[in-house]
Each structure stands twice: as C-alpha cells, then as structure tokens.
Design a protein around this motif. Structure first.
Motif, PDB file in Angstrom:
ATOM      1  N   ILE A   1       0.825  -1.201   0.000  1.00 16.99           N
ATOM      2  CA  ILE A   1       0.000   0.000   0.000  1.00 16.99           C
ATOM      3  C   ILE A   1       0.864   1.257   0.000  1.00 16.99           C
ATOM      4  O   ILE A   1       0.645   2.190  -0.772  1.00 16.99           O
ATOM      5  N   GLY A   2       1.877   1.259   0.849  1.00 19.29           N
ATOM      6  CA  GLY A   2       2.687   2.468   1.020  1.00 19.29           C
ATOM      7  C   GLY A   2       3.413   2.914  -0.225  1.00 19.29           C
ATOM      8  O   GLY A   2       3.350   4.094  -0.606  1.00 19.29           O
ATOM      9  N   PHE A   3       4.093   1.990  -0.891  1.00 21.51           N
ATOM     10  CA  PHE A   3       4.864   2.385  -2.071  1.00 21.51           C
ATOM     11  C   PHE A   3       3.982   2.840  -3.223  1.00 21.51           C
ATOM     12  O   PHE A   3       4.405   3.653  -4.044  1.00 21.51           O
ATOM     13  N   THR A   4       2.768   2.308  -3.298  1.00 16.72           N
ATOM     14  CA  THR A   4       1.909   2.676  -4.426  1.00 16.72           C
ATOM     15  C   THR A   4       1.144   3.969  -4.172  1.00 16.72           C
ATOM     16  O   THR A   4       1.151   4.863  -5.011  1.00 16.72           O
ATOM     17  N   VAL A   5       0.475   4.079  -3.004  1.00 15.82           N
ATOM     18  CA  VAL A   5      -0.377   5.245  -2.778  1.00 15.82           C
ATOM     19  C   VAL A   5       0.387   6.436  -2.199  1.00 15.82           C
ATOM     20  O   VAL A   5      -0.083   7.570  -2.276  1.00 15.82           O
ATOM     21  N   LEU A   6       1.558   6.205  -1.626  1.00 18.31           N
ATOM     22  CA  LEU A   6       2.327   7.308  -1.037  1.00 18.31           C
ATOM     23  C   LEU A   6       3.487   7.764  -1.910  1.00 18.31           C
ATOM     24  O   LEU A   6       4.082   8.814  -1.642  1.00 18.31           O
ATOM     25  N   THR A   7       3.841   6.979  -2.946  1.00 22.46           N
ATOM     26  CA  THR A   7       4.945   7.395  -3.818  1.00 22.46           C
ATOM     27  C   THR A   7       4.581   7.309  -5.298  1.00 22.46           C
ATOM     28  O   THR A   7       5.323   7.800  -6.140  1.00 22.46           O
ATOM     29  N   GLY A   8       3.468   6.645  -5.625  1.00 20.74           N
ATOM     30  CA  GLY A   8       3.049   6.548  -7.023  1.00 20.74           C
ATOM     31  C   GLY A   8       3.772   5.492  -7.831  1.00 20.74           C
ATOM     32  O   GLY A   8       3.798   5.564  -9.066  1.00 20.74           O
ATOM     33  N   MET A   9       4.332   4.491  -7.190  1.00 23.68           N
ATOM     34  CA  MET A   9       5.058   3.456  -7.928  1.00 23.68           C
ATOM     35  C   MET A   9       4.113   2.512  -8.658  1.00 23.68           C
ATOM     36  O   MET A   9       2.989   2.277  -8.231  1.00 23.68           O
ATOM     37  N   ARG A  10       4.593   1.946  -9.748  1.00 26.96           N
ATOM     38  CA  ARG A  10       3.888   0.891 -10.465  1.00 26.96           C
ATOM     39  C   ARG A  10       4.112  -0.443  -9.750  1.00 26.96           C
ATOM     40  O   ARG A  10       5.007  -0.571  -8.919  1.00 26.96           O
ATOM     41  N   ARG A  11       3.300  -1.437 -10.118  1.00 27.37           N
ATOM     42  CA  ARG A  11       3.402  -2.751  -9.474  1.00 27.37           C
ATOM     43  C   ARG A  11       4.796  -3.346  -9.624  1.00 27.37           C
ATOM     44  O   ARG A  11       5.380  -3.851  -8.660  1.00 27.37           O
ATOM     45  N   GLY A  12       5.337  -3.320 -10.852  1.00 23.40           N
ATOM     46  CA  GLY A  12       6.656  -3.901 -11.074  1.00 23.40           C
ATOM     47  C   GLY A  12       7.738  -3.183 -10.298  1.00 23.40           C
ATOM     48  O   GLY A  12       8.702  -3.798  -9.826  1.00 23.40           O
ATOM     49  N   GLU A  13       7.594  -1.860 -10.129  1.00 21.33           N
ATOM     50  CA  GLU A  13       8.577  -1.075  -9.378  1.00 21.33           C
ATOM     51  C   GLU A  13       8.491  -1.401  -7.899  1.00 21.33           C
ATOM     52  O   GLU A  13       9.521  -1.478  -7.211  1.00 21.33           O
ATOM     53  N   LEU A  14       7.278  -1.608  -7.403  1.00 22.64           N
ATOM     54  CA  LEU A  14       7.096  -2.047  -6.017  1.00 22.64           C
ATOM     55  C   LEU A  14       7.863  -3.336  -5.784  1.00 22.64           C
ATOM     56  O   LEU A  14       8.563  -3.489  -4.777  1.00 22.64           O
ATOM     57  N   CYS A  15       7.750  -4.278  -6.716  1.00 21.10           N
ATOM     58  CA  CYS A  15       8.417  -5.576  -6.577  1.00 21.10           C
ATOM     59  C   CYS A  15       9.929  -5.482  -6.768  1.00 21.10           C
ATOM     60  O   CYS A  15      10.659  -6.399  -6.386  1.00 21.10           O
ATOM     61  N   GLY A  16      10.386  -4.392  -7.381  1.00 24.43           N
ATOM     62  CA  GLY A  16      11.813  -4.278  -7.686  1.00 24.43           C
ATOM     63  C   GLY A  16      12.623  -3.446  -6.707  1.00 24.43           C
ATOM     64  O   GLY A  16      13.850  -3.395  -6.790  1.00 24.43           O
ATOM     65  N   ILE A  17      11.968  -2.787  -5.752  1.00 26.24           N
ATOM     66  CA  ILE A  17      12.678  -1.924  -4.811  1.00 26.24           C
ATOM     67  C   ILE A  17      13.457  -2.758  -3.791  1.00 26.24           C
ATOM     68  O   ILE A  17      12.928  -3.705  -3.192  1.00 26.24           O
ATOM     69  N   LYS A  18      14.727  -2.393  -3.605  1.00 29.53           N
ATOM     70  CA  LYS A  18      15.586  -3.057  -2.629  1.00 29.53           C
ATOM     71  C   LYS A  18      15.952  -2.059  -1.526  1.00 29.53           C
ATOM     72  O   LYS A  18      15.782  -0.851  -1.677  1.00 29.53           O
TER      73      LYS A  18
END
Length: 428
Positions: free
Chosen positions: A223-240
């Motif tokens: 929830i946080g990475f998508t609604v608070l930063t605007g990331m796409r699904r693939g970017e959410l899965c790729g963040i380290k």
C-alpha cells in the motif's frame, strides 16, 4: 461395392463399374495436415479419394489435372512440411542478437505458449481463425500455464506473431507464406476499465486499517509504495533496501521486476532502455519518501530481520511476504494485484461492520492514480509530480525551455510536504 463389379480400363487409377458403366478415378492428394478426432491434434495423413464420371475422357482429364498438381508441389517443395515450432526457432535465431536480455526472456515466454498450442503444425495451414482461437486459448488457464493472459499480454503475443509472419513472408521461397494471417486477427473484446481514485480520507482509512490489522507488514509496503509514492506494481516488486535514502528522503527507482509466465525478470523502469548508459536513457528516477513511509519501513525492516534471523542486506527486496522470506523465494508480480483485491475486501468488510460505505472498487494501479491526483489537486509543482512518477511532462508549460533545458534535480520537497500533511495515521 464388391471388387468384381469393377474392371480395369488399361489406364492405372481408372476402373469401370460393369453395372453402371461409369468410370471411377482414384486420386491421391499426398500427405496433408488433418485433425485427429480422437486426440484433437493436427497430424499429417495420406489423403485419398475417388471420383465417378460418365466418360473415359472425363476420367483422364481429372487424373491429368491431379498429376499436374502433384508435380507442381514436388517442384516447388510445397509437399515438404514446414513445422511451426522449427520456423519459430529459426526466426528467434535470426533476430535474437538485436534483443535485450529482458526482451529475449519475454519472447521466450511467449514462444513457449505458441509452441504448446501450434506444436509442429505446418505454418501454411494456419489461418486467421486459427490465430484467433489461439488468443482465446491464451485467456484461459491451461495445463502448464496456470495463469490466463490479460488483453495486454495477448496484444504483446499478437505483435510477436505478426513479426513472425512478416519474417516468413520475406522468405517466401523457403516457407511458402504470401499472406500475414495475423493482421486481421481479433484478440477478443477489449474491456476498458475506468479507473477510480480514493480521496485523502479513504486513503487514511486504508492505511490505518493495514497498520491496525495486517500482521504481515508486506501489506504495508504494497500500500505504502503505491499510494504514497506513485510506484507501479513492477517497481514495487523491484525496490531493494539499498534504494532507500533515509537521509535525503528519496527512493531510487532503479529497477522493476516484471511477470514472465510463472516467473519474473528484473529490468529497468517502463519505457527505459536496458542497455542505456545514463539514468535518463534507463528511465531511472527518484521518488519522494514521506515521513509515514519512513516509519512503516522501520517496522517492515524489523519484521523481515525477525523472519530471516539476520540483518537485511542492501540487495534484499523490500516487498517480501512472510512465506517468501521463510521459504526463500521471490513473490510473483502477477499475484500482487490479487493480494491487493483481497486486502480491499477485508477493508470493506470492516467498513460494513462499522456502518460505513464501502470504498470504491480500485485496482492496485489506481493507487498510483490516487497519488498523482492528490498531489496535483494539492497544488504540488507538476514538474515534481511528473519526474517522481517517471512521466515526461507535457502541458501548457511544455515549451522548448522546459522540454530541452529543464533537468530534474531530484527535489521532492513539495510532494513530501503534502503527503506529510494529508496522511494522518498512527503507526504506534
């Protein structure tokens, strides 16, 4: 009819019926592709038939026409079977040097489905209706392919097949293909989903629910990475973890992890060049890191270290469920959207018990739309929003000065300020 009712005429392949006085011509059309009704597979079979005519002249004419056709096939090589899977391998070998590693993996995944369906079928027997049946097959769960493909994925396969047929058409002497049968193939009804967005109050409720009731903190990152930063699904899965800059409150959106059949690949963000030499060419960017997400990440990190029984490493992925961490495998990107839908159902069930209206149906990608809408409606500098989300700014201010001379300096202060202001949840 009994054999003794026929007599030889002296011409091989032509007999006369002694009762009706008519002539029977035996015709051999050679080996052709036919459907095996028992197995449902296309197989090569020897095709023979007979024709009955009134005169010997007609019989010889039919026989001569058939022999001429067989001779033409032998001369042109049309009788040779040209197997789909073999030609697809030749096409891949011809073009693979121009494909990036990630694109090559995507092509291989698509080719796996194509071969499973068409197998060794002769490419010259495949028509537009066959292609459409294949698209419909792709949209259903099949043995070896648990997940049906979306319209978007089928579109990509259509492009692959279109290029494949174009390749064969360029080599007519080798493959005998004169028409691109994919061009007119319809891949089915396209259901255009009208996205919804949440307002600030609804976002706060969703986040607070996750904090209060979701024991697996990977939901927080989803929830946080998508609604608070605007990331796409693939970017959410790729963040380290190495991509998080706590000091400067920035997230380095360096890679995304995309779905490939039952697995995934790591590649640069959308529309980026995997072989690019600069961050601009690779579409890598910096996203804002608001205070509430910093607090969430601290708890996520502590929980991951508890499950792993060690400290997290810089190259560890952040979005990892408990099962992924304990069993040591990466979450499948294709399952994230489903997991979000299940979470939304839990949220609305709770709202129903509290006598509240359910949240509107939203997809995980709608969280990105929500973030952008909150920022723009909140008066955030549109350049920051565009750069934060990986968009090329286009608008009333997109003149030569902006498009040519403006460079993103990584400043996300306005976004952080707005999110800190409108998000009012208690993580403790």
């Amino acid at each position: 009819m009994k054999k003794d009712t026929y007599v030889d005429t002296g011409t091989p392949g032509i007999k006369q019926n002694v009762i009706t006085k008519k002539y029977v011509v035996s015709l051999d059309f050679g080996r052709q592709l036919r459907m095996n009704k028992k197995t449902g597979r296309m197989e090569m079979k020897q095709i023979k038939t007979t024709r009955t005519v009134s005169t010997m002249k007609e019989a010889k004419a039919i026989q001569g026409k058939n022999n001429a056709l067989k001779k033409t096939r032998r001369t042109t090589g049309i009788t040779r079977k040209i197997a789909f899977d073999q030609v697809l391998d030749e096409y891949t070998e011809y073009y693979k040097s121009t494909w990036s590693d990630s694109y090559m993996m995507q092509k291989q995944s698509q080719a796996k489905r194509m071969k499973a369906y068409f197998s060794d079928r002769d490419v010259r027997t495949i028509d537009t209706l066959d292609i459409e049946k294949f698209f419909a097959w792709c949209k259903e769960s099949q043995p070896g392919f648990e997940y049906p493909l979306s319209n978007n994925s089928v579109q990509k396969i259509r492009t692959h097949l279109k290029d494949f047929w174009r390749y064969m058409k360029k080599n007519q002497n080798r493959y005998g293909i004169t028409e691109n049968v994919v061009l007119d193939a319809d891949y089915g009804e396209v259901q255009v989903f009208k996205g919804n967005i949440l307002n600030a109050e609804q976002v706060n409720y969703m986040l607070q629910f996750a904090i209060n009731y979701e024991a697996d903190y990977s939901v927080w990152s989803m929830i946080g990475f998508t609604v608070l930063t605007g990331m796409r699904r693939g970017e959410l899965c790729g963040i380290k973890w190495r991509n998080i800059d706590f000091e400067n409150r920035l997230i380095d959106v360096e890679y995304q992890r995309c779905q490939i059949s039952t697995g995934s690949i790591e590649k640069v963000p959308k529309k980026g060049n995997d072989d690019g030499h600069t961050r601009e060419e690779r579409k890598q960017r910096y996203a804002a890191l608001p205070d509430i997400l910093v607090q969430m990440l601290e708890h996520i990190k502590a929980q991951q270290e508890e499950y792993l029984q060690r400290s997290v490493k810089p190259d560890d992925y952040i979005y990892m469920t408990k099962e992924n961490l304990v069993r040591g495998y990466l979450p499948h990107p294709g399952k994230v959207s489903r997991r979000f839908s299940e979470f939304l159902n839990r949220v609305n069930k709770a709202r129903g018990k509290d006598g509240l209206e359910p949240l509107p149906y939203v997809r995980l990608h709608d969280m990105r739309h929500t973030f952008i809408s909150l920022c723009l409606n909140g008066g955030v500098n549109r350049f920051q929003v565009s750069a934060n989300c990986g968009h090329t700014y286009s608008g009333e201010d997109n003149n030569t000065t902006v498009s040519t001379y403006w460079h993103d300096d990584g400043n996300r202060s306005e976004i952080i300020g707005l999110i800190n202001q409108i998000i009012q949840v208690n993580i403790e």
